[in-house]
Structure formats: C-alpha cells, structure tokens
Design a protein around this motif. Structure first.
Motif, mmCIF file in Angstrom:
data_model
loop_
_atom_site.group_PDB
_atom_site.id
_atom_site.type_symbol
_atom_site.label_atom_id
_atom_site.label_comp_id
_atom_site.label_asym_id
_atom_site.label_seq_id
_atom_site.Cartn_x
_atom_site.Cartn_y
_atom_site.Cartn_z
ATOM 1 N N ALA A 10 0.841 -1.201 0.000
ATOM 2 C CA ALA A 10 0.000 0.000 0.000
ATOM 3 C C ALA A 10 0.877 1.252 0.000
ATOM 4 N N ALA A 11 1.936 1.240 0.799
ATOM 5 C CA ALA A 11 2.855 2.382 0.835
ATOM 6 C C ALA A 11 3.532 2.559 -0.521
ATOM 7 N N LEU A 12 3.930 1.466 -1.142
ATOM 8 C CA LEU A 12 4.563 1.531 -2.457
ATOM 9 C C LEU A 12 3.607 2.130 -3.492
ATOM 10 N N ARG A 13 2.350 1.698 -3.480
ATOM 11 C CA ARG A 13 1.355 2.256 -4.413
ATOM 12 C C ARG A 13 1.182 3.756 -4.180
ATOM 13 N N ASP A 14 1.100 4.158 -2.913
ATOM 14 C CA ASP A 14 0.960 5.588 -2.589
ATOM 15 C C ASP A 14 2.172 6.377 -3.064
ATOM 16 N N CYS A 15 3.345 5.836 -2.835
ATOM 17 C CA CYS A 15 4.572 6.527 -3.227
ATOM 18 C C CYS A 15 4.699 6.617 -4.746
ATOM 19 N N LEU A 16 4.294 5.589 -5.463
ATOM 20 C CA LEU A 16 4.337 5.624 -6.921
ATOM 21 C C LEU A 16 3.459 6.755 -7.465
ATOM 22 N N LYS A 17 2.353 7.014 -6.797
ATOM 23 C CA LYS A 17 1.437 8.080 -7.241
ATOM 24 C C LYS A 17 2.064 9.463 -7.148
ATOM 25 N N THR A 18 3.070 9.612 -6.296
ATOM 26 C CA THR A 18 3.692 10.926 -6.097
ATOM 27 C C THR A 18 4.819 11.191 -7.092
ATOM 28 N N MET A 19 5.198 10.187 -7.853
ATOM 29 C CA MET A 19 6.346 10.308 -8.754
ATOM 30 C C MET A 19 5.957 10.979 -10.064
ATOM 31 N N ALA A 20 6.948 11.556 -10.704
ATOM 32 C CA ALA A 20 6.758 12.099 -12.050
ATOM 33 C C ALA A 20 6.387 10.951 -12.982
ATOM 34 N N ASP A 21 5.598 11.254 -14.012
ATOM 35 C CA ASP A 21 5.115 10.226 -14.927
ATOM 36 C C ASP A 21 6.239 9.390 -15.532
ATOM 37 N N LYS A 22 7.290 10.038 -15.978
ATOM 38 C CA LYS A 22 8.387 9.324 -16.647
ATOM 39 C C LYS A 22 9.085 8.369 -15.682
ATOM 40 N N ALA A 23 9.306 8.809 -14.467
ATOM 41 C CA ALA A 23 9.957 7.960 -13.469
ATOM 42 C C ALA A 23 9.063 6.785 -13.102
ATOM 43 N N ILE A 66 8.934 5.459 1.258
ATOM 44 C CA ILE A 66 8.478 4.331 2.083
ATOM 45 C C ILE A 66 9.045 4.440 3.493
ATOM 46 N N GLU A 67 10.299 4.870 3.611
ATOM 47 C CA GLU A 67 10.887 5.047 4.943
ATOM 48 C C GLU A 67 10.122 6.109 5.741
ATOM 49 N N LYS A 68 9.684 7.181 5.081
ATOM 50 C CA LYS A 68 8.910 8.228 5.763
ATOM 51 C C LYS A 68 7.602 7.693 6.306
ATOM 52 N N LYS A 69 7.096 6.650 5.684
ATOM 53 C CA LYS A 69 5.855 6.036 6.137
ATOM 54 C C LYS A 69 6.104 5.055 7.288
ATOM 55 N N GLY A 70 7.346 4.929 7.679
ATOM 56 C CA GLY A 70 7.682 4.081 8.826
ATOM 57 C C GLY A 70 7.798 2.603 8.510
ATOM 58 N N LEU A 71 8.042 2.305 7.245
ATOM 59 C CA LEU A 71 8.158 0.887 6.855
ATOM 60 C C LEU A 71 9.571 0.535 6.482
#
Length: 71
Positions: A10-23, A66-71
């Motif tokens: 879930a954290a990975l999915r959330d973090c992916l949403k914050t990335m630039a499209d190309k990345a 992901i580290e900021k999310k405490g995982l």
C-alpha cells in the motif's frame, strides 16, 4: 508485520502516485513488465545511460518515501 506485506504494498502504491510520470513509467516497465534497460530507454525516448540514471533516482525516491511512512 503480520499482514503479509500488504502495508508495504500500500505504501509503495501511494509513493508511486507521487512520482513524475516518466519515473513511474520507468519503474513499471522494469518491475512489472520486466523490460531491459535498453527497452525502457526506447519506450521513454532516452538513451540507456539516461534510463539507468532515471531508474536509480526513482528507486531512491521510492525508498525515501516508504521510509517516511515508517516501513
């Protein structure tokens, strides 16, 4: 934890949403579509060394998020 990795996913999915499209696209091509760096570069209109740098930065961004999310 005991959630079979669901909180991490879930954290990975959330973090992916914050990335630039190309990345985000580069990460998806590498880890979901299992494309080579050369194929990723072609799909994104860059040279392989540029794709390598983009992936390195994207993975670092995901790690920090992901580290900021405490995982």
């Amino acid at each position: 934890g005991n959630d079979e990795g669901e909180s991490y996913k879930a954290a990975l999915r959330d973090c992916l949403k914050t990335m630039a499209d190309k990345a985000r696209r580069a990460v998806e091509l590498q880890f979901v579509a299992e494309q080579s760096r050369t194929d990723i570069a072609g799909a994104l209109g860059m040279d392989p060394e540029g794709a390598k740098s983009l992936l390195r930065r994207a993975k670092e961004q995901l790690r920090k998020c992901i580290e900021k999310k405490g995982l």
